[in-house]
Write an enzyme that holds these catalytic residues in place. Sequence first.
Site, PDB file in Angstrom:
ATOM      1  N   SER A   8       0.749  -1.334  -0.035  1.00 20.41           N
ATOM      2  CA  SER A   8       0.018  -0.045  -0.012  1.00 20.41           C
ATOM      3  C   SER A   8       0.967   1.333  -0.020  1.00 20.41           C
ATOM      4  O   SER A   8       0.273   2.212  -0.138  1.00 20.41           O
ATOM      5  CB  SER A   8      -0.928  -0.021   1.118  1.00 20.41           C
ATOM      6  OG  SER A   8      -0.075   0.125   2.525  1.00 20.41           O
ATOM      7  N   VAL A  11       3.832   1.443   6.268  1.00 17.53           N
ATOM      8  CA  VAL A  11       4.932   0.577   6.924  1.00 17.53           C
ATOM      9  C   VAL A  11       4.698  -0.829   7.252  1.00 17.53           C
ATOM     10  O   VAL A  11       5.394  -1.822   6.979  1.00 17.53           O
ATOM     11  CB  VAL A  11       5.274   1.402   8.333  1.00 17.53           C
ATOM     12  CG1 VAL A  11       4.157   1.213   9.311  1.00 17.53           C
ATOM     13  CG2 VAL A  11       6.547   0.774   8.791  1.00 17.53           C
ATOM     14  N   LEU A  32      -2.126  -1.288  -5.862  1.00 13.73           N
ATOM     15  CA  LEU A  32      -3.223  -1.125  -6.252  1.00 13.73           C
ATOM     16  C   LEU A  32      -3.513   0.239  -6.460  1.00 13.73           C
ATOM     17  O   LEU A  32      -3.800   0.803  -5.392  1.00 13.73           O
ATOM     18  CB  LEU A  32      -4.282  -1.936  -5.390  1.00 13.73           C
ATOM     19  CG  LEU A  32      -4.005  -3.429  -5.137  1.00 13.73           C
ATOM     20  CD1 LEU A  32      -5.221  -4.095  -4.600  1.00 13.73           C
ATOM     21  CD2 LEU A  32      -3.741  -4.267  -6.450  1.00 13.73           C
ATOM     22  N   CYS A 101     -13.892  -3.911   0.570  1.00 22.32           N
ATOM     23  CA  CYS A 101     -12.802  -3.754   0.047  1.00 22.32           C
ATOM     24  C   CYS A 101     -11.943  -5.149  -0.023  1.00 22.32           C
ATOM     25  O   CYS A 101     -11.434  -5.683  -0.885  1.00 22.32           O
ATOM     26  CB  CYS A 101     -11.827  -2.598   0.319  1.00 22.32           C
ATOM     27  SG  CYS A 101     -10.144  -2.403  -0.758  1.00 22.32           S
ATOM     28  N   CYS A 198     -10.915   5.671   2.746  1.00 24.33           N
ATOM     29  CA  CYS A 198      -9.620   6.251   1.963  1.00 24.33           C
ATOM     30  C   CYS A 198     -10.303   7.046   0.870  1.00 24.33           C
ATOM     31  O   CYS A 198      -9.559   7.707   0.364  1.00 24.33           O
ATOM     32  CB  CYS A 198      -9.061   4.941   1.392  1.00 24.33           C
ATOM     33  SG  CYS A 198     -10.063   3.640   0.334  1.00 24.33           S
TER      34      CYS A 198
END
Length: 367
Positions: A8, A11, A32, A101, A198
Amino acid sequence: MRILAAMSGGVDSAVAAARAVDAGHDVVGVHLALSRAGGTLRTGSRGCCTIEDAMDARRVADRLGIPFYVWDFSERFRDDVIDDFVAEYQAGRTPNPCMRCNEKIKFAALLERAIELGFDAVCTGHYAILRDGEGGLELHRSSEEAKDQSYVLGVLTAEQLAHTYFPLGETPSKALVRAEAEARGLTVASKPDSYDICFIPDGDTRGWLADKVGAAQGEIVDRSGAVVGAHDGAHAFTVGQRKGLRLGVPAPDGKPRFVLEVRPVTNTVVVGPKEALAVGELAGARFSWAGAAPADPATAFRCDVQVRAHADPVPAWAIVRDGEFVVTPDEPLHGVAPGQTAVVYDGTRVLGQCTIDRTVSAVPAPV
C-alpha cells in the site's frame, strides 16, 4: 512459495513484504491503484492510493530487490466499494467499506489475478494469524490486540484463507514493526497510519454523500411518530448519532435524543432516548464462514460477537435459521445499524460473519 505482496505504501505492508523475502519466498510487489483521480500527495494520515503512496511502495520494493508493479483496479473498486457505499446509504444502511474492499478487491479480484498468474498466496500487512485446525486453516486474532484486524478479515472464506499470508500476525506491537522498518532502512518507517474512509480523504462523509445523492428534505420523528424536526437528506444520518439533529421539539424528559432508525422509503429519520439504542438480536442473510463451519449451524451455538473493528466482543448465541444468521447477545449491544458487519468468534478464532439486515430492539417502543 511464489508470493504476491500487496504494498500500500505504508509501513505494515512494507515489513510484511520484507519478512516474506527473508523467509525465502519468491516475492513480487504490487501496488493497487484504486482511484483514477487519486491525489498527488497525502494530507498527513488522510487519504491513500496517492502517487506518493505508489512511490513509497516502489522505493521499498527497490530496497528489497523485488520486482514491482502497479495494477489499476479503480473500475472494480468503484463498482464494488464506492458504488456499494452510496447505495447502502441510500437504502438507509451504514456500510463498512473496509469490509467490502477486503471481500471484493484485496482477497477476491487481486487474489484471483494472483492465482491466474501462478502465485501461491497474497501477502498483506494485516495483523491477524492463520493456524492449522482440526477442520482446516483457521483465522485468529493478532498478538497485537490494539492493532488486531481479524474483524475486517472476517469476510474471508476457507478458499481465500488457503491463499493468504499474514507475516505480521505474531508481532506483539506496532512499535516493533516500525523499529524493524527503521533497521531495514525502509523510508516508510515513520509514515503515519491511514484512517477514515480512503476515498473520502477530507473526512467529510456527509458532504461527500450530499454531492453523490443530493438533498431531499424529510421529517425527523420520535418513536410515536410525532414530528420533532426536519432534515435535508436521510443519508446524512446514522444509527446512534446524537449531534447535528437540529430538533425543534425537545424531549419530554429533557434528555438528548439519538438516531434510532433511518427509513429511506419515506425519507424519515426516527429518534429516541439512548436506552432505545439497545439491540437484543441482529440478523443477516448475507453470511459466510471463515474456514470450517460449525458442525450444525442450525443448532444454536455459543460465540462472541463483535460489531465494530475495535469494539469489545460480547458473549452471544448464534444460529442459522430461515436463511438468516441470527445472533442474540447475552447483553444488549448499542448503536447497531443495518449494513454493519457482525463477526463471531470462538475465543480468538474467527468463525464467520454476516452483514446485518435487521435488528430487534431490547427496549420496545411505547404503545
